[in-house]
Every structure is written in structure tokens, then in C-alpha cells.
Design a protein around this motif. Structure first.
Motif, PDB file in Angstrom:
ATOM      1  N   PRO A   1       0.935  -1.372  -0.053  1.00  0.00           N
ATOM      2  CA  PRO A   1      -0.126   0.011  -0.052  1.00  0.00           C
ATOM      3  C   PRO A   1       0.929   1.296   0.158  1.00  0.00           C
ATOM      4  O   PRO A   1       0.400   2.430  -0.234  1.00  0.00           O
ATOM      5  N   PHE A   2       2.008   1.133   0.406  1.00  0.00           N
ATOM      6  CA  PHE A   2       2.812   2.340   0.295  1.00  0.00           C
ATOM      7  C   PHE A   2       4.194   2.347  -0.666  1.00  0.00           C
ATOM      8  O   PHE A   2       4.977   3.069  -0.626  1.00  0.00           O
ATOM      9  N   GLY A   3       3.867   1.249  -1.728  1.00  0.00           N
ATOM     10  CA  GLY A   3       4.721   1.029  -2.677  1.00  0.00           C
ATOM     11  C   GLY A   3       5.788   0.227  -2.152  1.00  0.00           C
ATOM     12  O   GLY A   3       6.096  -0.348  -0.895  1.00  0.00           O
ATOM     13  N   ALA A   4       7.035   0.218  -2.868  1.00  0.00           N
ATOM     14  CA  ALA A   4       8.061  -0.367  -2.502  1.00  0.00           C
ATOM     15  C   ALA A   4       9.387   0.297  -3.483  1.00  0.00           C
ATOM     16  O   ALA A   4       9.303   1.050  -4.303  1.00  0.00           O
ATOM     17  N   GLY A   5      10.661  -0.242  -2.939  1.00  0.00           N
ATOM     18  CA  GLY A   5      11.913   0.364  -3.634  1.00  0.00           C
ATOM     19  C   GLY A   5      12.229   1.841  -3.287  1.00  0.00           C
ATOM     20  O   GLY A   5      11.607   2.319  -2.106  1.00  0.00           O
ATOM     21  N   ARG A   6      12.998   2.541  -4.351  1.00  0.00           N
ATOM     22  CA  ARG A   6      13.394   3.940  -3.683  1.00  0.00           C
ATOM     23  C   ARG A   6      12.347   4.877  -3.781  1.00  0.00           C
ATOM     24  O   ARG A   6      12.473   5.735  -3.133  1.00  0.00           O
ATOM     25  N   ARG A   7      11.483   4.697  -4.312  1.00  0.00           N
ATOM     26  CA  ARG A   7      10.151   5.632  -4.286  1.00  0.00           C
ATOM     27  C   ARG A   7       9.005   5.210  -3.351  1.00  0.00           C
ATOM     28  O   ARG A   7       7.880   6.023  -3.138  1.00  0.00           O
ATOM     29  N   ILE A   8       9.277   4.175  -2.096  1.00  0.00           N
ATOM     30  CA  ILE A   8       8.465   3.952  -1.347  1.00  0.00           C
ATOM     31  C   ILE A   8       8.013   5.106  -0.390  1.00  0.00           C
ATOM     32  O   ILE A   8       8.957   5.972  -0.306  1.00  0.00           O
ATOM     33  N   CYS A   9       6.656   4.980  -0.148  1.00  0.00           N
ATOM     34  CA  CYS A   9       6.350   6.367   0.677  1.00  0.00           C
ATOM     35  C   CYS A   9       7.305   6.690   1.941  1.00  0.00           C
ATOM     36  O   CYS A   9       7.320   6.053   2.925  1.00  0.00           O
ATOM     37  N   PRO A  10       7.966   7.747   1.925  1.00  0.00           N
ATOM     38  CA  PRO A  10       8.583   8.273   3.037  1.00  0.00           C
ATOM     39  C   PRO A  10       7.841   8.493   4.279  1.00  0.00           C
ATOM     40  O   PRO A  10       8.661   8.800   5.306  1.00  0.00           O
ATOM     41  N   GLY A  11       6.563   8.766   4.116  1.00  0.00           N
ATOM     42  CA  GLY A  11       5.733   9.025   5.318  1.00  0.00           C
ATOM     43  C   GLY A  11       5.264   7.970   6.240  1.00  0.00           C
ATOM     44  O   GLY A  11       4.639   7.996   7.212  1.00  0.00           O
ATOM     45  N   LEU A  12       5.807   6.685   5.931  1.00  0.00           N
ATOM     46  CA  LEU A  12       5.175   5.322   6.285  1.00  0.00           C
ATOM     47  C   LEU A  12       5.157   5.378   7.890  1.00  0.00           C
ATOM     48  O   LEU A  12       4.085   5.148   8.490  1.00  0.00           O
ATOM     49  N   PRO A  13       6.248   5.570   8.458  1.00  0.00           N
ATOM     50  CA  PRO A  13       6.140   5.672   9.929  1.00  0.00           C
ATOM     51  C   PRO A  13       5.292   6.592  10.628  1.00  0.00           C
ATOM     52  O   PRO A  13       4.657   6.316  11.614  1.00  0.00           O
TER      53      PRO A  13
END
Ligand code: HEM
Length: 493
Positions: free
Chosen positions: A429-441
């Protein structure tokens, strides 16, 4: 005569060679539905592209080519196809396609969401990791978030007294916005009890709405100067308003620093320090664009997830009570929910994960683009600049990975190692790899805190029978509920 032959054969031969080259290129790309001339597969894609693409992929395969107007896209619809793109070919596939609406923002070329993964992008992602989502930083700003939750509870008690229904999504949006603004700017920017016409909340909502609209100019770029649906012009009004307000915040802070006033210790202070140390790549315009990105990327996604989680819990009273029982163990002596503890509650976290699986906030992620050179995906060759769509919605319902995928079953995550941090491609749901959502935490904390507070402090009464709950969604920048979730809070203390 010779010249005439030369001109004539050029007129015939050049298009012929171009056609052959196109055929050759297409034959090397993944298969896909045959399109109509000019519009391509436009008629195959209805108002819910994630659903129609999922259906088409059943016929054409996990990697599929579709053409919308002059834009060619490759769509990944299984965990394996997503892994091939976001893990094995992450560097080549991490560009972006900038929608026409976004170009209305004069500083879009400084926005982390839209720029290529160049040195500036790396600097911005580093700043986000250090000043927003680093565990210590998040812990140190915990009280700010708790204050926002306290105000929310006060507002709900007021609604209870007035016996008013609360629009849970709208409230969660204002709360998420205030959590973000208090973290970044040490200020609350949204009020809970008014519609905030002409204010911050309205402007952020407007940007989300116009950026998420289907825009004919995106698939026929020749139409961009005309802006036929008025989308860029509408976006410009909202972007300009937000940029003006955010620039005001930044200027005011710079003045306070010049006057040697006490620091706030928030994200803006840290970003201004960072900009002084990295003047070449991280300027004031990057700070303005980043603040805008955080408000746009981090609010509706979180509030929408909270609204869906509450929808499911109100439909499943046994799950609701199970969450409440668990949250009781995470309440301190001061009667307040402890953020660090709720992140460890297995059932609450399973409910949030299951909500993100079944009601994906960003069903096609943010479109990627092949950068730099042609990329080989499996047996296929995909040329530079092809748009890449990852159908995370289809992936998280893949029956090969999910038992009874259409059922809301938080238990499936209990004792399971599967999480949303980009390692398990069946759940991204947050993507994966280098573009993964930086806001996850931060998102994890904000959503957990809102759901835990709604459940711990209140019972809820729906205005209709449970069976009448509308579970439809509407496609846009985020997948919103088609009808808002309304319920009356009833304090349990
Ligand atoms: C439940 C909440 C959230 C969900 C589901 C979500 C989901 C996503 C997704 C799917 C992407 C695109 C990944 C890709 O392109 O492959 C993304 C990107 C992004 N998100 Fe989130 N997000 C959430 C919350 C947040 C929050 C709280 C923030 C801010 C603190 C945030 C900031 C961003 C930014 C800046 C990007 C762009 C990153 C880049 O392009 O490098 N998001 N998010």
C-alpha cells in the motif's frame, strides 16, 4: 525526374519504416488489448481504472501494455510483476510522469513527489528521514500529536452533547492535517467544527480533487496549452493560495531567527538548518515544495484509511470490542493512550493492515516512468519514457496470496510476517523500492492513534442499519468512500 522519384519514395518509405519500427517495438513490449486508432484503449478504462485494469490483466497477463491517447503504459498486476519493476529494475523505473495539473505549481520542479531520483531528490529524502520519520524525531514530537487528539476528543464530546452525526472522514482529514502542521510548523491549521471555506483544509482538498481528475490533456499533450477541462487553471488557484500561505510561514520563521527568538525545534527549524548546510541543492523553494508535498501526500491518505478502518469496525462489533479491549492495555495513568504502546498491539495493527489491503488508499501507486534507457522486464523490452502503473489494488486481492481476498479478516495478519514496508510484494500500500512512501512511519502512528482514540473513548451509532452501509468507492488521487461515514459518538466513560 530523379528528384521526383527520390521525394516520392521518401514519402512512401519513411512512414513505412516508422510503422515497421513501431510494430517491432510493440512486439517486444508486453501484450495488451488492441486499441482503437488515436484513442487507444481509452474505452476499455472506465471510471475505476484499477478495476478495469485488473480485469484486462486476467486476459492479457501480469505485465500488460495499454495505450491511452499518445501515452503508452505498462501495467503490473501481480506481486511477481511488481517485484520485477520495483526491486529488480528499481533504478530504471523510478521516474515520474508529471500530470498537467501539477505544472500549475510554479515550484513543481522542486517537489520530491514529482522530480526524478536525482541528487536533489536524494537530499530531500535524506532530510525527510532525519527530520520527520526518524524514530527519535517521531518520539520527540509525540506530545504534539496527543494534543491534536485531545482537541479531537473535545470536539466529539461537543457533538455528542448536540446529538450530531460526525462525518468521520472529514474529521480525520482535519486531524491528520493538524498533526502534519503541528509537526512541521508548530501550528494547527484546520478547525474541526466548521467547513473551513476558503481555508487551508479547503485548499488541500481542492488540490487533491483536481490532481486526481481524469485530464484529456495528459493523454493528448498537444491539448495542454488549451487546458480544455479547466483543470490546470483550477489547480493554479489552489496551489497559489497554499504556496502563499506556506511562504508566509517560512518568512515569519526566518524573521524570528534573525531576531534570535527561541527556536521551535520542529521540522521547519530543522529544514532551515539543513538548507544552510546544503545551499546548493536544498534551497528555500525546496522547503516550500516539501511542506506542500507533505500536506498533500500525508493527509487524505491517512484520513481515508482511518475512515475505512472505522467503517469496517462499525460493521463488525466483535472486532470493535476486541480493539477496545487491547487499547485499554495501552492507556497510561493519566488516562491517555500511549502512542508507543498502540504500535505494538497485534490486533489493532492487524485491523489497520487489513484495511490497507482491502481499501487501498492509492490503488495504482503514483505512476512511475522508465528513465534513462530501455529496460528489460522479464522477456519484454520497455522503451524509455513508458509510464509504469503498479496495480497494488489487484495485487492485494490476488487469490494466489490471499485466502478469501474480498473478506475483511484482520486475523490473517496475526502471527504473519507480512507487512507493508516494501519487502512483501503481495502487500504494497506504500509502494516499494526507492520511491516507497517516506511518510510510512508517521502514517502508521497517525492512523493508529486516530482509530484507537475513536474506539477507546466512544461507542458509535450509525444513522442507518448496518446492512445499508454503502461500501462503494470513488477513484481519484486516493480511493475515497463514495458516501461519507456518518456516526454519532457516545462517550463510554
Ligand atoms: C496511510 C497513509 C499513506 C499511504 C497509504 C501512502 C501511500 C503512498 C504511496 C503509494 C506512494 C507512492 C509510492 C510509489 O510511487 O511507488 C507515496 C508517496 C509519497 N508519500 Fe505517502 N502515503 C501515506 C502517508 C504519507 C504521509 C503521512 C506522508 C508525509 C509525511 C507521505 C508522503 C509521501 C511523499 C512525499 C511521497 C512521494 C515520495 C517520492 O516520490 O519519492 N505519505 N505514498
Amino acid at each position: 525526374m530523379e528528384l521526383q522519384i527520390l521525394v516520392f519514395s521518401s514519402i512512401i518509405l519513411i512512414p513505412f519504416f516508422l510503422y515497421c519500427f513501431d510494430l517491432y517495438r510493440l512486439r517486444r513490449m508486453p501484450p495488451g488489448p488492441t486499441g482503437l486508432p488515436i484513442i487507444g484503449n481509452l474505452l476499455d478504462i472506465g471510471p475505476k481504472p484499477h478495476e478495469s485494469l485488473a480485469k484486462l490483466s486476467k486476459k492479457h497477463g501480469p505485465l500488460m501494455t495499454i495505450r491511452l491517447g499518445s501515452i503508452t503504459s505498462v501495467v503490473a498486476s501481480t506481486p511477481e510483476a511488481a517485484r520485477e519493476i520495483l526491486q529488480h529494475n528499481d533504478t530504471s523505473c523510478s521516474g515520474r510522469v508529471v500530470p498537467d495539473a501539477v505544472t500549475a505549481l510554479s515550484i513543481h520542479d522542486a517537489a520530491v513527489i514529482w522530480i526524478s531520483t536525482n541528487d536533489v531528490w536524494k537530499k530531500i529524502r535524506k532530510a525527510l528521514g532525519m527530520y520527520l520519520t526518524h524514530k527519535q524525531k517521531l518520539d520527540s514530537l509525540r506530545d504534539l500529536r496527543l494534543n491534536v487528539v485531545d482537541c479531537m476528543i473535545e470536539f466529539l464530546r461537543g457533538s455528542e452533547k448536540k446529538k450530531e452525526y460526525v462525518d468521520i472522514g472529514k474529521l480525520a482529514f482535519a486531524v491528520a492535517l493538524n498533526m502534519m502542521s503541528s509537526t512541521c510548523l508548530s501550528q494547527n491549521v484546520a478547525s474541526y467544527d466548521s467547513d473551513d471555506i476558503g481555508g487551508f483544509k479547503t485548499a488541500v482538498k481542492k488540490v487533491m480533487e483536481v490532481d486526481g481528475k481524469f485530464n484529456i490533456a495528459d493523454i493528448f499533450p498537444v491539448l495542454k496549452p488549451l487546458d480544455p477541462q479547466n483543470i490546470r487553471r483550477e489547480a493554479k488557484v489552489a496551489y497559489d493560495w497554499l504556496d502563499k500561505v506556506i511562504t508566509g510561514f517560512v518568512k515569519e520563521r526566518l524573521n524570528q531567527r534573525e531576531l534570535k527568538r527561541p527556536r521551535f525545534g520542529d521540522m521547519l527549524d530543522s529544514l532551515l538548518d539543513y538548507s544552510q548546510d546544503n545551499e546548493a541543492e536544498f534551497k528555500l523553494k525546496h522547503i516550500r515544495a516539501l511542506l506542500m508535498d507533505l500536506f498533500i501526500g500525508g493527509t487524505e491518505t491517512s484520513s481515508n484509511t482511518t475512515e475505512w478502518a472505522m467503517t469496517e469496525l462499525l460493521l463488525n462489533p466483535n472486532m470493535f470490542l476486541k480493539v477496545r479491549e487491547e487499547v485499554c492495555t495501552a492507556v497510561g495513568e493519566d488516562g491517555k493512550i500511549q502512542e508507543a504502546k498502540i504500535l505494538e498491539l497485534p490486533y489493532l495493527q492487524a485491523v489497520i493492515k487489513e484495511t490497507m489491503r482491502l481499501h487501498l488508499a492509492v490503488p495504482l501507486l503514483i505512476p512511475h516512468r522508465v528513465e534513462a534507457h530501455e529496460v528489460k522486464l522479464g522477456d519484454y523490452h520497455v522503451p524509455k519514457n513508458t509510464q509504469i502503473l503498479i496495480n497494488a489494488w489487484a495485487i492485494s486481492r490476488d487469490p494466489k496470496y490471499w485466502d478469501k481476498p474480498l473478506m475483511f479478516k484482520p486475523e490473517r495478519f496475526l502471527g504473519s510476517e507480512v507487512d507493508y514496508k516494501g519487502q512483501h510484494f503481495e502487500f504494497i500500500p506504500f509502494g516499494a523500492g526507492r520511491r516507497i512512501c517516506p511518510g510510512l512511519p508517521l502514517a502508521q502512528r497517525v492512523v493508529s492513534l486516530m482509530v484507537a482514540s475513536f474506539v477507546y473513548h466512544f461507542d458509535w451509532k450509525l444513522p442507518h442499519d448496518k446492512e445499508e452501509m454503502d461500501m462503494n468507492d470513488v477513484f481519484g488521487l486516493t480511493l475515497l468512500r463514495a458516501t461519507p461515514l456518518l456516526a454519532t459518538p457516545i462517550s463510554i466513560e
